[in-house]
Scaffold this active site. Structure first.
Site, PDB file in Angstrom:
ATOM      1  N   LYS A   1       0.821  -1.211   0.000  1.00  0.00           N
ATOM      2  CA  LYS A   1       0.000   0.000   0.000  1.00  0.00           C
ATOM      3  C   LYS A   1       0.858   1.266   0.000  1.00  0.00           C
ATOM      4  O   LYS A   1       0.586   2.233   0.688  1.00  0.00           O
ATOM      5  CB  LYS A   1      -0.938  -0.009   1.207  1.00  0.00           C
ATOM      6  CG  LYS A   1      -1.874  -1.220   1.209  1.00  0.00           C
ATOM      7  CD  LYS A   1      -2.885  -1.142   2.319  1.00  0.00           C
ATOM      8  CE  LYS A   1      -3.770  -2.365   2.381  1.00  0.00           C
ATOM      9  NZ  LYS A   1      -4.405  -2.739   1.121  1.00  0.00           N
ATOM     10  N   CYS A   2       1.905   1.249  -0.806  1.00  0.00           N
ATOM     11  CA  CYS A   2       2.875   2.342  -0.869  1.00  0.00           C
ATOM     12  C   CYS A   2       2.794   2.994  -2.246  1.00  0.00           C
ATOM     13  O   CYS A   2       2.427   2.347  -3.221  1.00  0.00           O
ATOM     14  CB  CYS A   2       4.271   1.751  -0.636  1.00  0.00           C
ATOM     15  SG  CYS A   2       5.638   2.908  -0.814  1.00  0.00           S
ATOM     16  N   GLY A   3       3.164   4.259  -2.307  1.00  0.00           N
ATOM     17  CA  GLY A   3       3.224   4.926  -3.596  1.00  0.00           C
ATOM     18  C   GLY A   3       4.216   4.271  -4.540  1.00  0.00           C
ATOM     19  O   GLY A   3       4.112   4.416  -5.761  1.00  0.00           O
TER      20      GLY A   3
ATOM     21  N   THR B   1       4.630   0.965  -4.668  1.00  0.00           N
ATOM     22  CA  THR B   1       4.189  -0.414  -4.899  1.00  0.00           C
ATOM     23  C   THR B   1       4.200  -0.807  -6.379  1.00  0.00           C
ATOM     24  O   THR B   1       4.524  -1.961  -6.687  1.00  0.00           O
ATOM     25  CB  THR B   1       2.796  -0.648  -4.267  1.00  0.00           C
ATOM     26  OG1 THR B   1       2.914  -0.429  -2.853  1.00  0.00           O
ATOM     27  CG2 THR B   1       2.292  -2.051  -4.509  1.00  0.00           C
TER      28      THR B   1
END
Length: 166
Positions: free
Chosen positions: A39-41, A43
């Site tokens: 759930k990371c930018g 990803t």
């Protein structure tokens, strides 16, 4: 491998789906170890990691994904949720370890052996964010470190992988 090498590949860590990950199986291979999050930018880097893995696997290369939830809780899922997300969303086929801590008092021994290595800008020490990358050469030593923002298919990553593969 002999334990006195202090190689990251000599540590014990579990596989994402349980049981030992057996990093010793990568002795003599080139491995890109990456702390990952769903759930990371950053990803979408899973796409590039998978492409890199597929492109060089036949030459003795693998990506090793290491889930970590230490950066704004961006990997909150269970092992099953992480595996499903990576497979369904990004078609990930490279191996993944259990979720671990990469910084602080609970830092996993794998990362104890990685963080002392500096990247091209001279950064060593704590992991800065998700998707920081460490390239392990065939001899089991760290040969390169790349910042989280460096894309897996960036020229410098590809060049380092190709050089390590020889």
């Amino acid at each position: 491998m002999a334990s006195e090498t202090n190689s990251p590949l000599d540590v014990d860590i579990a596989a994402l789906q349980g049981g030992p990950a057996d990093l010793g199986q990568y002795a003599g291979k080139v491995v890109l170890i990456v702390n990952v999050a769903s759930k990371c930018g950053l990803t979408p880097q899973y796409t590039g990691l998978e492409q890199l893995h597929e492109r060089y696997a036949a030459q003795g290369f693998t990506v090793l994904g290491v889930p970590c939830n230490q950066f704004l809780g961006q990997e909150p899922g269970s092992a099953e949720e992480i595996a499903e997300f990576c497979s369904a969303t990004y078609g990930v086929t490279f191996p993944m370890t259990e979720k671990i801590e990469v910084n602080g008092e609970g830092r996993h021994p794998l990362y104890e052996r990685l963080v002392g290595f500096a990247d091209a800008e001279g950064h060593s020490g704590d992991i800065r964010w998700n998707f920081e990358k460490f390239l392990i050469g065939r001899d089991g030593t760290v040969v390169a470190r790349f910042s989280p923002q460096t894309e897996p298919e960036a020229a410098e990553v590809v060049a380092a992988v190709e050089k390590a593969l020889g």
